[in-house]
Design an enzyme around this catalytic site. Structure first.
Site, mmCIF file in Angstrom:
data_model
loop_
_atom_site.group_PDB
_atom_site.id
_atom_site.type_symbol
_atom_site.label_atom_id
_atom_site.label_comp_id
_atom_site.label_asym_id
_atom_site.label_seq_id
_atom_site.Cartn_x
_atom_site.Cartn_y
_atom_site.Cartn_z
ATOM 1 N N ASP A 8 0.853 -1.193 0.000
ATOM 2 C CA ASP A 8 0.000 0.000 0.000
ATOM 3 C C ASP A 8 0.892 1.247 0.000
ATOM 4 O OD1 ASP A 8 0.873 0.380 2.623
ATOM 5 O OD2 ASP A 8 -1.125 0.180 3.536
ATOM 6 N N CYS A 65 2.736 -3.605 4.063
ATOM 7 C CA CYS A 65 1.936 -2.413 4.377
ATOM 8 C C CYS A 65 2.624 -1.727 5.549
ATOM 9 C CB CYS A 65 0.470 -2.759 4.632
ATOM 10 S SG CYS A 65 0.137 -3.813 6.060
ATOM 11 N N THR A 67 2.281 -2.194 8.891
ATOM 12 C CA THR A 67 2.683 -3.198 9.884
ATOM 13 C C THR A 67 2.884 -4.590 9.286
ATOM 14 O OG1 THR A 67 0.371 -3.729 10.288
ATOM 15 C CG2 THR A 67 1.372 -2.036 11.714
ATOM 16 N N HIS A 98 8.588 -24.818 8.543
ATOM 17 C CA HIS A 98 7.553 -25.540 9.295
ATOM 18 C C HIS A 98 6.139 -25.268 8.781
ATOM 19 C CE1 HIS A 98 10.157 -26.213 13.161
ATOM 20 N NE2 HIS A 98 10.729 -26.670 12.055
ATOM 21 N N HIS A 133 5.513 -31.678 9.717
ATOM 22 C CA HIS A 133 5.044 -30.328 9.401
ATOM 23 C C HIS A 133 4.020 -30.357 8.265
ATOM 24 C CE1 HIS A 133 7.971 -28.905 12.182
ATOM 25 N NE2 HIS A 133 8.946 -29.504 11.521
#
Ligand code: RB5
Length: 147
Positions: A8, A65, A67, A98, A133
């Protein structure tokens, strides 16, 4: 290998730094993010990255973005996507080994460009370990299928 990258308005500069870094390492890069710093809506770009990876247009995706949270939430709404927000290299590496993450997300307001490059490198250099996994990743995807 082709990497789809989306962002963004908060991550235009970091996106270009990461794109250059990826190209220097020989990756093909598909720019699906905004190149304008005018305020925009991160779900648009999270979805674009998610769809590019889910459709096979790109092998992996990177979503940035402010965060990393909002854009990862949007990418994760696309079927088949496992987007992980990683603010340091260890989590990025383990998210591949994993969790078989196929979209890496981070925040341009959280990590600096050098740390972001290390996060990207660790993520791209890691390989899914399979075995136990795989069973756990299959369980996650089964939740998605039941929805
Ligand atoms: C935009 O201001 C900001 O909310 C966005 O970049 C992101 O951090 C959302 O999760």
């Amino acid at each position: 290998m082709k990497i789809a990258i989306g962002n963004d308005h908060s991550a235009v500069e970091l996106k270009h730094i990461i794109m250059e870094h990826l190209k220097e390492k020989g990756y093909e890069v598909l720019n699906l993010g905004t190149d304008s710093e005018e305020s925009c809506d991160y779900p648009v770009y999270g979805e674009k990255v998610g769809r590019a990876v889910a459709s096979g247009q790109a092998d992996l995706g990177i979503a940035i973005c402010g965060t990393g949270v909002g854009i990862s939430l949007a990418a994760n709404k696309v079927k088949g996507i496992r987007a992980c927000v990683c603010s340091e290299p260890y989590t990025a590496k383990l998210s591949r080994m994993h969790n078989n993450s196929n979209v890496l997300a981070f925040g341009a307001r959280v990590v600096g460009s050098e740390l972001a490059k290390m996060i990207v490198d660790e993520w791209l250099n890691a390989e899914f370990e399979g075995g136990r996994h795989q069973r756990r990743v299959d369980m996650i995807m089964e939740i998605e299928r039941k929805e």
